[in-house]
Design a protein around this motif. Structure first.
Motif, short mmCIF file in Angstrom:
data_model
loop_
_atom_site.label_atom_id
_atom_site.label_comp_id
_atom_site.label_asym_id
_atom_site.label_seq_id
_atom_site.Cartn_x
_atom_site.Cartn_y
_atom_site.Cartn_z
N ASN A 27 -59.18 67.69 -59.84
CA ASN A 27 -58.08 66.96 -60.50
C ASN A 27 -56.76 66.99 -59.73
OD1 ASN A 27 -59.81 66.52 -62.69
ND2 ASN A 27 -59.18 68.45 -63.65
N SER A 28 -56.80 67.37 -58.46
CA SER A 28 -55.55 67.38 -57.70
C SER A 28 -55.67 66.41 -56.53
CB SER A 28 -55.22 68.78 -57.19
OG SER A 28 -56.06 69.12 -56.11
N THR A 29 -54.53 65.95 -56.06
CA THR A 29 -54.56 65.10 -54.87
C THR A 29 -54.90 65.98 -53.67
OG1 THR A 29 -52.23 65.45 -54.36
CG2 THR A 29 -52.78 63.58 -55.83
N LEU A 30 -55.34 65.32 -52.61
CA LEU A 30 -55.65 66.08 -51.39
C LEU A 30 -54.44 66.87 -50.92
CD1 LEU A 30 -57.63 63.38 -49.37
CD2 LEU A 30 -58.56 65.45 -50.40
N PHE A 47 -43.51 64.95 -45.48
CA PHE A 47 -44.20 64.19 -46.51
C PHE A 47 -43.22 63.79 -47.61
CE2 PHE A 47 -47.46 67.18 -44.84
CZ PHE A 47 -48.27 66.22 -44.22
N CYS A 48 -43.28 62.52 -48.01
CA CYS A 48 -42.41 62.04 -49.10
C CYS A 48 -43.01 62.36 -50.47
CB CYS A 48 -42.19 60.54 -48.96
SG CYS A 48 -43.70 59.58 -49.22
N TRP A 49 -44.32 62.56 -50.52
CA TRP A 49 -45.08 62.88 -51.73
C TRP A 49 -45.15 61.72 -52.71
CZ3 TRP A 49 -47.88 67.34 -52.28
CH2 TRP A 49 -47.59 68.37 -51.36
N ASN A 50 -44.66 60.56 -52.36
CA ASN A 50 -44.70 59.45 -53.33
C ASN A 50 -45.14 58.13 -52.72
OD1 ASN A 50 -42.47 58.86 -51.90
ND2 ASN A 50 -41.01 59.11 -53.57
N HIS A 51 -46.05 58.18 -51.75
CA HIS A 51 -46.72 56.98 -51.26
C HIS A 51 -45.81 56.04 -50.48
CE1 HIS A 51 -49.48 53.42 -51.63
NE2 HIS A 51 -50.35 54.38 -51.46
N GLU A 52 -44.77 56.56 -49.86
CA GLU A 52 -43.85 55.68 -49.16
C GLU A 52 -43.86 55.86 -47.65
OE1 GLU A 52 -40.01 56.21 -50.89
OE2 GLU A 52 -40.60 55.24 -52.76
N CYS A 53 -43.96 57.09 -47.17
CA CYS A 53 -43.76 57.33 -45.73
C CYS A 53 -45.00 57.02 -44.89
CB CYS A 53 -43.33 58.78 -45.49
SG CYS A 53 -44.62 60.00 -45.81
N GLY A 54 -46.16 57.10 -45.45
CA GLY A 54 -47.38 56.85 -44.69
C GLY A 54 -47.85 58.04 -43.88
N ASN A 55 -47.16 59.14 -43.94
CA ASN A 55 -47.54 60.31 -43.13
C ASN A 55 -48.76 61.05 -43.67
OD1 ASN A 55 -45.50 59.85 -41.36
ND2 ASN A 55 -44.11 61.40 -42.21
N LYS A 57 -51.70 59.50 -44.46
CA LYS A 57 -52.87 58.62 -44.41
C LYS A 57 -54.14 59.37 -44.05
CE LYS A 57 -50.71 54.43 -42.82
NZ LYS A 57 -50.37 53.83 -41.55
N VAL A 58 -55.20 59.02 -44.77
CA VAL A 58 -56.53 59.55 -44.46
C VAL A 58 -57.54 58.41 -44.52
CG1 VAL A 58 -56.10 61.89 -45.32
CG2 VAL A 58 -57.01 60.16 -46.87
N TRP A 59 -58.60 58.56 -43.79
CA TRP A 59 -59.73 57.65 -43.85
C TRP A 59 -60.88 58.50 -44.37
CZ3 TRP A 59 -55.72 57.40 -40.69
CH2 TRP A 59 -55.20 56.15 -40.35
N PHE A 60 -61.65 57.96 -45.31
CA PHE A 60 -62.65 58.80 -45.95
C PHE A 60 -63.85 57.98 -46.42
CE2 PHE A 60 -62.16 57.68 -50.47
CZ PHE A 60 -61.00 56.93 -50.41
N CYS A 74 -51.38 61.93 -50.62
CA CYS A 74 -50.48 62.27 -51.73
C CYS A 74 -50.90 61.56 -53.01
CB CYS A 74 -49.04 61.93 -51.37
SG CYS A 74 -48.77 60.19 -50.99
N ARG A 75 -51.83 60.59 -52.93
CA ARG A 75 -52.27 59.86 -54.11
C ARG A 75 -53.77 59.98 -54.36
NH1 ARG A 75 -48.01 57.43 -57.06
NH2 ARG A 75 -46.32 58.29 -55.83
N LEU A 76 -54.51 60.37 -53.35
CA LEU A 76 -55.97 60.38 -53.45
C LEU A 76 -56.45 61.70 -54.06
CD1 LEU A 76 -58.64 58.93 -52.75
CD2 LEU A 76 -58.54 60.08 -50.52
#
Ligand code: FES
Length: 129
Positions: A27-30, A47-55, A57-60, A74-76
């Motif tokens: 139940n937590s983000t990565l 990290f901005c922690w709110n989906h803005e900076c793009g730092n 990014k993950v591919w999965f 920060c969202r996944l």
């Protein structure tokens, strides 16, 4: 790091990051999960922690999938069997302790003791008399 930042959880989920197994709270983000394991490294990350900076990014891939998806850590939400195949440069730096480990063997591909023998053994000394 405050445990209050995590959503309630009672177990961990196992996933891989560039071939290294990690267990993160369900139940937590990565990124929150990584913060749980490496609080200092994540706190120094950009990290901005709110989906803005793009730092983050993950591919999965999810278990059983062949195609890659892209998201931000920060969202996944971490999911059992998730396979993180690529990470941003910032995450790669943040996870350097994890990535210093050799990749784990994929499940079901354990090596037999015979495979652990040195493929390039030192030559035995011969008496050259
Ligand atoms: S931390 Fe900035 S986009 Fe995820």
């Amino acid at each position: 790091m405050s445990p209050g930042r995590l959503n309630p959880w009672s177990r961990t989920v196992a996933l891989t990051v560039l071939g290294r197994r990690v267990d993160l709270p369900e139940n937590s983000t990565l990124l929150r999960g990584f913060e749980q394991l490496w609080p200092k490294a994540v706190s120094y990350g950009k990290f901005c922690w709110n989906h803005e900076c793009g730092n983050s990014k993950v591919w999965f891939r999810l278990r059983g999938e062949t195609h890659e998806r892209r998201a931000r850590a920060c969202r996944l939400v971490a999911v059992e069997g998730m396979e993180i195949t690529q990470v941003s440069a910032e995450l790669r730096h943040t996870l350097r302790e994890l990535l210093a480990r050799p990749p784990d063997e994929p499940p079901g591909e354990e090596r037999s003791p015979a495979e652990d023998t040195d493929p390039f053994p030192e030559p035995a000394f011969r008496d050259a008399r």
